[in-house]
Design a protein around this motif. Sequence first.
Motif, short mmCIF file in Angstrom:
data_model
loop_
_atom_site.label_atom_id
_atom_site.label_comp_id
_atom_site.label_asym_id
_atom_site.label_seq_id
_atom_site.Cartn_x
_atom_site.Cartn_y
_atom_site.Cartn_z
N GLU A 48 35.04 -49.88 10.83
CA GLU A 48 33.67 -50.06 11.32
C GLU A 48 32.73 -50.31 10.16
O GLU A 48 32.94 -49.80 9.04
N GLY A 49 31.67 -51.06 10.44
CA GLY A 49 30.65 -51.30 9.44
C GLY A 49 29.59 -50.21 9.51
O GLY A 49 29.68 -49.28 10.31
N PRO A 50 28.57 -50.31 8.70
CA PRO A 50 27.49 -49.31 8.72
C PRO A 50 26.81 -49.26 10.09
O PRO A 50 26.63 -50.30 10.74
N ASN A 51 26.46 -48.06 10.52
CA ASN A 51 25.76 -47.90 11.80
C ASN A 51 24.37 -47.32 11.56
O ASN A 51 23.95 -47.16 10.41
N VAL A 52 23.69 -47.00 12.62
CA VAL A 52 22.31 -46.53 12.50
C VAL A 52 22.22 -45.24 11.69
O VAL A 52 21.27 -45.03 10.93
N VAL A 53 23.23 -44.38 11.80
CA VAL A 53 23.24 -43.12 11.03
C VAL A 53 23.38 -43.42 9.54
O VAL A 53 22.70 -42.81 8.71
N THR A 54 24.25 -44.36 9.21
CA THR A 54 24.45 -44.75 7.82
C THR A 54 23.14 -45.26 7.21
O THR A 54 22.70 -44.79 6.15
N TYR A 55 22.55 -46.21 7.88
CA TYR A 55 21.29 -46.79 7.37
C TYR A 55 20.19 -45.73 7.29
O TYR A 55 19.45 -45.67 6.30
N ARG A 56 20.11 -44.92 8.32
CA ARG A 56 19.03 -43.92 8.36
C ARG A 56 19.18 -42.90 7.23
O ARG A 56 18.19 -42.42 6.66
N SER A 57 20.42 -42.57 6.89
CA SER A 57 20.66 -41.62 5.80
C SER A 57 20.22 -42.21 4.46
O SER A 57 19.67 -41.50 3.61
N VAL A 58 20.46 -43.51 4.27
CA VAL A 58 19.99 -44.17 3.04
C VAL A 58 18.47 -44.19 3.01
O VAL A 58 17.84 -43.92 1.98
N MET A 59 17.87 -44.49 4.16
CA MET A 59 16.41 -44.48 4.27
C MET A 59 15.85 -43.10 3.91
O MET A 59 14.83 -42.98 3.22
N ALA A 60 16.55 -42.06 4.37
CA ALA A 60 16.09 -40.68 4.12
C ALA A 60 16.08 -40.36 2.63
O ALA A 60 15.22 -39.61 2.15
N ALA A 61 17.04 -40.93 1.90
CA ALA A 61 17.09 -40.72 0.45
C ALA A 61 15.84 -41.31 -0.21
O ALA A 61 15.25 -40.71 -1.11
N TYR A 62 15.44 -42.50 0.25
CA TYR A 62 14.21 -43.11 -0.27
C TYR A 62 12.98 -42.34 0.21
O TYR A 62 12.02 -42.15 -0.54
#
Length: 228
Positions: A106-120
């Motif tokens: 599987e590729g990145p999903n909404v949780v993956t992206y959101r976790s990166v966003m949370a780091a920023y």
Amino acid sequence: RGAEKLLDSITVKYRIGELDEGPNVVTYSSVMTAYAKQGDVVGAQKVLDRMQMDYDAGNKAAKPTIRSYSVLIDGLAKSNSKDASRGAEKLLDSITVKYRIGELDEGPNVVTYRSVMAAYAKQGDVAGARKVFDRMQTDYDAGNNAAKPDIRSYNVLIDCWAKSNRPDAPRGAEKLLNTMIDKNKSGELDEGPDAVTYNSLVQAWKSSRLPQGPHRIQELEKQMEILF
């Protein structure tokens, strides 16, 4: 440490025949989660590397998944490392590549992206969080239904504005609120703004110390009483 000791125990019991199965991806990911919750990225990475080695050695049940990588990104977001956001985005890049070459199912999903966003967002880096959000939207528009932005994704953006200390933070947060309302009405967003949304918006106004802030905060608090 306790979780990893249990992992060690499972591994030993399997090798000596006391267990019919060895550790699988769920086992490893659970140990990673224990480290990630503490923001211990080194510990989480160590377990991920161990899982990969186990898989490479023939344990097909230990194949890392998108959830495994998402846990590691979440750990970065919870850490106090100055390089957390860059590290999280590098992991996102790695996930994308691994999916394209077939190493991940599987590729990145909404949780993956959101976790990166949370780091920023933790660093108040609006540009960084927005860049990842736009990347998620592009991925979704290209056909990755698992990357559909949700209410929590927008809430991370508003929280980022609140933590940014930028003079235009309230304006940026208000613009996002209106976008959320419009997208919810049009059906693009499954849920409308929630209490988390409004609380982050209130915080953006409080942090700004703008003269119109107190009046706007009162308006928002009244809206929250009606809505929630």
